[in-house]
Each structure stands twice: as structure tokens, then as C-alpha cells.
Design a protein around this motif. Structure first.
Motif, PDB file in Angstrom:
ATOM      1  N   HIS A 115      28.750  71.330  -0.147  1.00  0.00           N
ATOM      2  CA  HIS A 115      27.604  71.412  -1.053  1.00  0.00           C
ATOM      3  C   HIS A 115      27.595  72.778  -1.731  1.00  0.00           C
ATOM      4  O   HIS A 115      27.846  73.794  -1.083  1.00  0.00           O
ATOM      5  N   PHE A 116      27.266  72.782  -3.021  1.00  0.00           N
ATOM      6  CA  PHE A 116      27.234  74.020  -3.792  1.00  0.00           C
ATOM      7  C   PHE A 116      25.938  74.149  -4.570  1.00  0.00           C
ATOM      8  O   PHE A 116      25.374  73.165  -5.037  1.00  0.00           O
ATOM      9  N   ALA A 117      25.506  75.401  -4.736  1.00  0.00           N
ATOM     10  CA  ALA A 117      24.361  75.769  -5.563  1.00  0.00           C
ATOM     11  C   ALA A 117      24.524  77.255  -5.871  1.00  0.00           C
ATOM     12  O   ALA A 117      25.256  77.958  -5.177  1.00  0.00           O
ATOM     13  N   GLY A 118      23.874  77.738  -6.913  1.00  0.00           N
ATOM     14  CA  GLY A 118      23.954  79.164  -7.186  1.00  0.00           C
ATOM     15  C   GLY A 118      23.650  79.511  -8.624  1.00  0.00           C
ATOM     16  O   GLY A 118      23.295  78.659  -9.433  1.00  0.00           O
ATOM     17  N   LEU A 119      23.801  80.786  -8.904  1.00  0.00           N
ATOM     18  CA  LEU A 119      23.506  81.291 -10.243  1.00  0.00           C
ATOM     19  C   LEU A 119      24.774  81.416 -11.073  1.00  0.00           C
ATOM     20  O   LEU A 119      25.864  81.585 -10.535  1.00  0.00           O
ATOM     21  N   VAL A 120      24.568  81.374 -12.339  1.00  0.00           N
ATOM     22  CA  VAL A 120      25.617  81.355 -13.361  1.00  0.00           C
ATOM     23  C   VAL A 120      26.570  80.195 -13.057  1.00  0.00           C
ATOM     24  O   VAL A 120      27.741  80.370 -12.744  1.00  0.00           O
ATOM     25  N   SER A 121      25.989  79.016 -13.166  1.00  0.00           N
ATOM     26  CA  SER A 121      26.698  77.796 -12.784  1.00  0.00           C
ATOM     27  C   SER A 121      27.977  77.560 -13.572  1.00  0.00           C
ATOM     28  O   SER A 121      28.895  76.935 -13.061  1.00  0.00           O
ATOM     29  N   HIS A 122      28.073  78.073 -14.784  1.00  0.00           N
ATOM     30  CA  HIS A 122      29.289  77.826 -15.569  1.00  0.00           C
ATOM     31  C   HIS A 122      30.390  78.851 -15.285  1.00  0.00           C
ATOM     32  O   HIS A 122      31.495  78.717 -15.799  1.00  0.00           O
ATOM     33  N   ILE A 123      30.106  79.849 -14.452  1.00  0.00           N
ATOM     34  CA  ILE A 123      31.139  80.830 -14.090  1.00  0.00           C
ATOM     35  C   ILE A 123      31.359  80.799 -12.576  1.00  0.00           C
ATOM     36  O   ILE A 123      32.336  80.238 -12.095  1.00  0.00           O
ATOM     37  N   CYS A 124      30.463  81.411 -11.834  1.00  0.00           N
ATOM     38  CA  CYS A 124      30.643  81.576 -10.384  1.00  0.00           C
ATOM     39  C   CYS A 124      30.678  80.245  -9.642  1.00  0.00           C
ATOM     40  O   CYS A 124      31.599  79.982  -8.866  1.00  0.00           O
ATOM     41  N   VAL A 125      29.672  79.434  -9.859  1.00  0.00           N
ATOM     42  CA  VAL A 125      29.594  78.155  -9.153  1.00  0.00           C
ATOM     43  C   VAL A 125      30.778  77.273  -9.545  1.00  0.00           C
ATOM     44  O   VAL A 125      31.440  76.683  -8.694  1.00  0.00           O
ATOM     45  N   PHE A 126      31.065  77.210 -10.826  1.00  0.00           N
ATOM     46  CA  PHE A 126      32.191  76.418 -11.326  1.00  0.00           C
ATOM     47  C   PHE A 126      33.497  76.841 -10.656  1.00  0.00           C
ATOM     48  O   PHE A 126      34.248  76.007 -10.147  1.00  0.00           O
ATOM     49  N   CYS A 127      33.775  78.136 -10.647  1.00  0.00           N
ATOM     50  CA  CYS A 127      35.031  78.632 -10.061  1.00  0.00           C
ATOM     51  C   CYS A 127      35.121  78.329  -8.571  1.00  0.00           C
ATOM     52  O   CYS A 127      36.183  77.934  -8.077  1.00  0.00           O
ATOM     53  N   ASN A 128      34.026  78.507  -7.857  1.00  0.00           N
ATOM     54  CA  ASN A 128      34.043  78.226  -6.421  1.00  0.00           C
ATOM     55  C   ASN A 128      34.264  76.745  -6.135  1.00  0.00           C
ATOM     56  O   ASN A 128      34.966  76.389  -5.184  1.00  0.00           O
ATOM     57  N   ILE A 129      33.700  75.889  -6.955  1.00  0.00           N
ATOM     58  CA  ILE A 129      33.917  74.453  -6.766  1.00  0.00           C
ATOM     59  C   ILE A 129      35.376  74.099  -7.043  1.00  0.00           C
ATOM     60  O   ILE A 129      35.982  73.322  -6.297  1.00  0.00           O
ATOM     61  N   ILE A 130      35.956  74.660  -8.079  1.00  0.00           N
ATOM     62  CA  ILE A 130      37.368  74.388  -8.383  1.00  0.00           C
ATOM     63  C   ILE A 130      38.262  74.877  -7.244  1.00  0.00           C
ATOM     64  O   ILE A 130      39.211  74.191  -6.845  1.00  0.00           O
ATOM     65  N   LEU A 131      37.965  76.046  -6.688  1.00  0.00           N
ATOM     66  CA  LEU A 131      38.736  76.547  -5.542  1.00  0.00           C
ATOM     67  C   LEU A 131      38.591  75.616  -4.339  1.00  0.00           C
ATOM     68  O   LEU A 131      39.573  75.313  -3.653  1.00  0.00           O
ATOM     69  N   ALA A 132      37.377  75.159  -4.087  1.00  0.00           N
ATOM     70  CA  ALA A 132      37.143  74.247  -2.963  1.00  0.00           C
ATOM     71  C   ALA A 132      37.859  72.919  -3.186  1.00  0.00           C
ATOM     72  O   ALA A 132      38.444  72.353  -2.257  1.00  0.00           O
ATOM     73  N   PHE A 133      37.838  72.439  -4.411  1.00  0.00           N
ATOM     74  CA  PHE A 133      38.529  71.190  -4.741  1.00  0.00           C
ATOM     75  C   PHE A 133      40.030  71.326  -4.493  1.00  0.00           C
ATOM     76  O   PHE A 133      40.672  70.416  -3.965  1.00  0.00           O
ATOM     77  N   GLY A 134      40.584  72.466  -4.853  1.00  0.00           N
ATOM     78  CA  GLY A 134      42.003  72.701  -4.609  1.00  0.00           C
ATOM     79  C   GLY A 134      42.336  72.772  -3.128  1.00  0.00           C
ATOM     80  O   GLY A 134      43.396  72.335  -2.691  1.00  0.00           O
TER      81      GLY A 134
END
Length: 69
Positions: A13-32
Motif C-alpha cells: 500500500h502506498f500514500a504520500g506527498l508529491v504523488s507524481h514524483i516521490c510516490v510514483f517512483c516508489n511504486i515503480i521501484l516496488a513493482f520492479g
């Protein structure tokens, strides 16, 4: 990402600030790291200073099968 890759997590599960930068990057890393895990972004718990960039990021995440709730 290494920690996630070595884990037994089946759902992330993910949540956070600056969703198009920090959250986006962390989700892509987790997906990988865990491409078969269920990945969920809590939209109401995320924010961005640019609604257009946020929408674009969410569209890309949806294309990868990320659930946005």
C-alpha cells in the motif's frame, strides 16, 4: 526495493506527498521488485501541487495494473 524483493509481501500500500514524483517512483521501484504483488495507491491519502501531472502519473500507474483507490 531490495527489502521488498526479499520480503514475503503479497500486497503493498502506498500514500504520500508529491504523488507524481516521490510516490510514483516508489511504486515503480516496488513493482520492479515484486511484479506479482498487489500494489495499491490510496488516492485520498496522496497529494500533488500539479493536478495534471498527478493525473498523468495515475494513468501510467493504472496501465501497469496498480490499483488506485
Amino acid at each position: 526495493a531490495n527489502f521488498i524483493q526479499k520480503s514475503d509481501y503479497e500486497e503493498l500500500h502506498f500514500a504520500g506527498l508529491v504523488s507524481h514524483i516521490c510516490v510514483f517512483c516508489n511504486i515503480i521501484l516496488a513493482f520492479g521488485a515484486k511484479p506479482n504483488a498487489r500494489i495499491i495507491l490510496h488516492q485520498n491519502l496522496s497529494a500533488s501541487f500539479d493536478e495534471n501531472l498527478e493525473k498523468s502519473a495515475f494513468d501510467i500507474l493504472r496501465a501497469y495494473g496498480i490499483e488506485i483507490v
